[in-house]
Design an enzyme around this catalytic site. Structure first.
Site, PDB file in Angstrom:
ATOM      1  N   PHE A 157      56.102   5.302  17.490  1.00  0.00           N
ATOM      2  CA  PHE A 157      56.903   5.015  18.681  1.00  0.00           C
ATOM      3  C   PHE A 157      56.453   3.778  19.441  1.00  0.00           C
ATOM      4  CE2 PHE A 157      53.423   7.293  20.816  1.00  0.00           C
ATOM      5  CZ  PHE A 157      53.259   6.521  21.955  1.00  0.00           C
ATOM      6  N   LYS A 181      62.854   4.751   8.434  1.00  0.00           N
ATOM      7  CA  LYS A 181      62.973   5.841   9.412  1.00  0.00           C
ATOM      8  C   LYS A 181      62.198   5.446  10.666  1.00  0.00           C
ATOM      9  CE  LYS A 181      60.593   9.597  10.414  1.00  0.00           C
ATOM     10  NZ  LYS A 181      60.790   9.544  11.882  1.00  0.00           N
ATOM     11  N   SER A 234      49.820   8.424  13.465  1.00  0.00           N
ATOM     12  CA  SER A 234      48.525   9.021  13.796  1.00  0.00           C
ATOM     13  C   SER A 234      47.705   9.283  12.526  1.00  0.00           C
ATOM     14  CB  SER A 234      48.749  10.322  14.567  1.00  0.00           C
ATOM     15  OG  SER A 234      49.630  11.146  13.840  1.00  0.00           O
ATOM     16  N   CYS A 289      47.608   0.686  18.825  1.00  0.00           N
ATOM     17  CA  CYS A 289      46.573   1.069  17.868  1.00  0.00           C
ATOM     18  C   CYS A 289      45.375   0.137  17.985  1.00  0.00           C
ATOM     19  CB  CYS A 289      47.115   1.041  16.455  1.00  0.00           C
ATOM     20  SG  CYS A 289      47.537  -0.610  15.927  1.00  0.00           S
ATOM     21  N   GLU A 388      40.978   9.721  19.537  1.00  0.00           N
ATOM     22  CA  GLU A 388      41.971   8.793  20.080  1.00  0.00           C
ATOM     23  C   GLU A 388      42.697   9.455  21.255  1.00  0.00           C
ATOM     24  OE1 GLU A 388      45.475   7.840  17.617  1.00  0.00           O
ATOM     25  OE2 GLU A 388      45.236   5.775  18.288  1.00  0.00           O
TER      26      GLU A 388
HETATM   27  P1  NAD Z   1      53.042  10.134  14.644  1.00  0.00           P
HETATM   28  O1  NAD Z   1      52.057  10.252  13.556  1.00  0.00           O
HETATM   29  O2  NAD Z   1      53.285  11.313  15.505  1.00  0.00           O
HETATM   30  O3  NAD Z   1      54.490   9.733  14.051  1.00  0.00           O
HETATM   31  C1  NAD Z   1      54.674   8.554  13.296  1.00  0.00           C
HETATM   32  C2  NAD Z   1      55.922   8.707  12.433  1.00  0.00           C
HETATM   33  O4  NAD Z   1      55.708   9.727  11.462  1.00  0.00           O
HETATM   34  C3  NAD Z   1      57.173   9.103  13.198  1.00  0.00           C
HETATM   35  O5  NAD Z   1      58.270   8.386  12.673  1.00  0.00           O
HETATM   36  C4  NAD Z   1      57.303  10.602  12.901  1.00  0.00           C
HETATM   37  O6  NAD Z   1      58.636  11.070  12.939  1.00  0.00           O
HETATM   38  C5  NAD Z   1      56.760  10.690  11.486  1.00  0.00           C
HETATM   39  N1  NAD Z   1      56.145  11.959  11.100  1.00  0.00           N
HETATM   40  C6  NAD Z   1      55.562  12.882  11.904  1.00  0.00           C
HETATM   41  N2  NAD Z   1      55.054  13.887  11.157  1.00  0.00           N
HETATM   42  C7  NAD Z   1      55.307  13.584   9.871  1.00  0.00           C
HETATM   43  C8  NAD Z   1      55.039  14.234   8.632  1.00  0.00           C
HETATM   44  N3  NAD Z   1      54.403  15.406   8.577  1.00  0.00           N
HETATM   45  N4  NAD Z   1      55.447  13.630   7.486  1.00  0.00           N
HETATM   46  C9  NAD Z   1      56.093  12.432   7.519  1.00  0.00           C
HETATM   47  N5  NAD Z   1      56.394  11.786   8.663  1.00  0.00           N
HETATM   48  C10 NAD Z   1      56.002  12.347   9.829  1.00  0.00           C
HETATM   49  O7  NAD Z   1      52.617   8.860  15.519  1.00  0.00           O
HETATM   50  P2  NAD Z   1      53.223   8.350  16.903  1.00  0.00           P
HETATM   51  O8  NAD Z   1      52.809   9.268  18.005  1.00  0.00           O
HETATM   52  O9  NAD Z   1      54.666   8.002  16.741  1.00  0.00           O
HETATM   53  O10 NAD Z   1      52.446   6.949  17.056  1.00  0.00           O
HETATM   54  C11 NAD Z   1      51.184   6.817  17.651  1.00  0.00           C
HETATM   55  C12 NAD Z   1      50.093   6.774  16.604  1.00  0.00           C
HETATM   56  O11 NAD Z   1      50.322   5.697  15.706  1.00  0.00           O
HETATM   57  C13 NAD Z   1      48.713   6.521  17.201  1.00  0.00           C
HETATM   58  O12 NAD Z   1      47.808   7.354  16.551  1.00  0.00           O
HETATM   59  C14 NAD Z   1      48.451   5.051  16.878  1.00  0.00           C
HETATM   60  O13 NAD Z   1      47.089   4.693  16.797  1.00  0.00           O
HETATM   61  C15 NAD Z   1      49.116   4.934  15.549  1.00  0.00           C
HETATM   62  N6  NAD Z   1      49.433   3.550  15.238  1.00  0.00           N
HETATM   63  C16 NAD Z   1      48.663   2.928  14.300  1.00  0.00           C
HETATM   64  C17 NAD Z   1      48.904   1.601  13.994  1.00  0.00           C
HETATM   65  C18 NAD Z   1      48.047   0.894  12.986  1.00  0.00           C
HETATM   66  O14 NAD Z   1      48.312  -0.264  12.682  1.00  0.00           O
HETATM   67  N7  NAD Z   1      47.021   1.528  12.437  1.00  0.00           N
HETATM   68  C19 NAD Z   1      49.942   0.906  14.631  1.00  0.00           C
HETATM   69  C20 NAD Z   1      50.716   1.577  15.583  1.00  0.00           C
HETATM   70  C21 NAD Z   1      50.449   2.912  15.872  1.00  0.00           C
END
Ligand code: NAD
Length: 501
Positions: A157, A181, A234, A289, A388
């Site tokens: 997000f 997605k 995450s 991140c 985090e």
């Molecule tokens: P999230 O893991 O909750 O969701 C990310 C995406 O995965 C969403 O599109 C969600 O719908 C999907 N998703 C959720 N559960 C899933 C599953 N079981 N199988 C497949 N898809 C699934 O993360 P968030 O809250 O949207 O984003 C914040 C997180 O992203 C933080 O932990 C942040 O550090 C990380 N992030 C990392 C980077 C990087 O470059 N390492 C960059 C941006 C954000």
């Protein structure tokens, strides 16, 4: 905090096979502006049928798209770059409206998204293979790069415009087709991007957009018609994605969460360090991140830093990111705000000193407005130092030496990014050499992604081997094929080289 609705919010659609398509699923959720509570749209939670249709469209488009010359594919990306630039401000406003970050930050995000497309335009050069003559007598060997197939991305997000562009332009530049997605929390910005893509006249099925949540994400991991998955989110989901997608033989890159340390040495340019830390810890309300979330002060740096840091953080103006005067916008949702407040409570109960308390913002403006928070006296064993938080909460750990600081950083299970503030080249050299993280900033608060370099972390911040964008993108989105060849006519250099017809 919800404002009264005067019109029914629009229901978002999927983009499949070159057409905007209503989702069959009746399940949908509201997309709210976290600053105002206004419902901006309703997003459908698509299921297996929609996924099948998108993958089928992408697969059918593959042979013809691959056959389009690489120069023509690059031209389409030049056009994409121009069209996105024309809608730069609209895209930035959409990011602020659905995610909450300030307009300044959102404009910078969109600029970085566009830079990704610019970098992908170099594909006629970057996708080139290699050839070596005479690997044996009269035998040559060459490696060519070919597309992987149907590629897909599942994104988070916090960067609604940029993170999808870490993958989409590079994937289609290399002759793949694509299914995206977006996060169900921020799906609106990609509707605009796909309006732009729709206007480019790409063959139907080259790019596809599917709205949905976890269930759709899991179906993508399992779908045998998808050849490669790029994930950002995450750490726990990244690990699951890596394991589960591998079961169907997919190529996977899964970028996870972070706990980024900023080391401040006693000789640091302190005002510049303060500015860097403030931007890193509290920009986007800490929802990056690459956000600095623990400052590690070495020896006398603590005394030089703390008063200035607290004063600078106190002066940040909290509010609606749409107001140009705002420095720190809301968290993405009220639920996120409540989660951050409970982190602060637990940290205080665990012995950290709350020297700046952002919960005052909640009392003044509502649950999603947690202000900058600074916790001093944090120790590496505390949960708040290890996990985090993903909000505007900065812990401070004081240590005696650079070795101690490196030990604190390397004890983390994460290894996304880290920065050091110092004027000592020797300290930088040591830090860069020994620290276990993928992205390093030297006197830079956020070592942000640069399109023409690879970007990603180490340890629990990343599962896979090829990082996002830069040269790694070309490696990820192509398969190498090595051809060894020889011809018998003229092998001794005397011909004949052709036969008359
Ligand atoms: P999230 O893991 O909750 O969701 C990310 C995406 O995965 C969403 O599109 C969600 O719908 C999907 N998703 C959720 N559960 C899933 C599953 N079981 N199988 C497949 N898809 C699934 O993360 P968030 O809250 O949207 O984003 C914040 C997180 O992203 C933080 O932990 C942040 O550090 C990380 N992030 C990392 C980077 C990087 O470059 N390492 C960059 C941006 C954000």
């Amino acid at each position: 905090m919800a404002t009264a609705l005067t019109t029914t919010p629009r229901l978002l659609e999927n983009y499949i096979g070159g057409r905007w398509t209503p989702a069959a699923s009746r399940e949908r959720i509201d997309v709210e502006n976290p600053a105002t509570g206004e419902v901006l749209a309703r997003v459908p939670l698509s299921g297996a049928d929609e996924l099948d249709a998108a993958v089928k469209a992408a697969r059918e488009a593959l042979p013809a798209w691959r056959a389009v010359s690489v120069l023509e594919r690059a031209r389409r990306l030049f056009a994409l770059r121009e069209a996105l630039s024309q809608r730069h401000e609209e895209l930035a406003r959409s990011v602020t409206a659905e995610m909450g970050k300030t307009l300044v930050d959102a404009r910078a995000e969109v600029a970085r998204a566009i830079e990704m497309v610019e970098c992908a335009c170099a594909v006629p050069t970057t996708m080139q293979g290699r050839i070596l003559e005479d690997v044996s007598r009269n035998v040559d060997c060459e490696t060519v790069r070919q597309p992987v197939g149907v590629c897909a991305a599942i994104v988070p997000f916090n960067f609604p415009a940029m993170v999808p562009m870490w993958f989409l332009p590079f994937a289609i530049a290399c002759g793949n087709t694509f299914v995206l997605k977006p996060s169900e929390q921020v799906p609106i910005t990609q509707q605009i991007v796909f309006e732009v893509l729709d206007g480019l006249g790409l063959p139907p099925g080259v790019v596809n957009l599917l709205n949905g949540g976890r269930r759709l994400g899991e179906a993508m991991l399992d779908h045998s018609g998808i050849d490669a998955i790029s994930f950002v989110g995450s750490a726990s989901v990244a690990r699951l994605v890596y394991e589960r997608a591998a079961r169907t033989g997919k190529r996977v890159q899964a970028l996870g969460g972070a706990k980024n340390h900023i080391v401040v040495m006693p000789d640091a340019a302190i005002d510049e360090a303060v500015a860097g830390i403030i931007g890193s810890a509290f920009g986007a309300a800490g929802q990056r991140c690459m956000a600095g979330s623990v400052v590690v002060t070495v020896a006398g740096a603590h005394e030089r830093l703390m008063a200035k840091l607290i004063t600078a953080a106190e002066q940040l103006r909290i509010g609606d990111g749409m107001q140009e005067s705002t420095d720190v916008g809301p968290l993405v949702s009220e639920a996120a705000g409540e989660r951050i407040c409970s982190w602060i409570e637990r940290a205080a109960a665990g012995g950290a000193r709350v020297v700046l308390d952002g919960r005052e913002g909640v009392a003044a403006r509502g649950a999603s407005f947690v202000g900058p928070t600074i916790l001093d006296g944090v120790t590496p064993e505390m949960e708040v130092a290890q996990e985090e938080i993903f909000g505007p909460v900065l812990g401070v750990i004081a240590v005696a030496t650079l070795d101690d600081a490196i030990a604190v950083v390397n004890a983390s299970r994460f290894g996304n990014g880290t920065s050091i503030f110092t004027e000592s080249g020797a300290a930088v050299r040591r830090y860069r050499h020994d620290v276990q993280a993928g992205m390093i900033g030297v006197n830079i608060g956020v070592a942000a992604p640069v399109a023409c370099f690879p970007f990603s972390g180490w340890k629990d911040s990343f599962f896979g081997d090829l990082h996002a964008h830069g040269g790694d993108a070309i490696d990820f989105f192509t398969r190498k094929k090595t051809v060894t060849s020889r011809y018998f006519s003229g092998a001794d250099g005397s011909g004949p080289y052709f036969v008359e017809r």
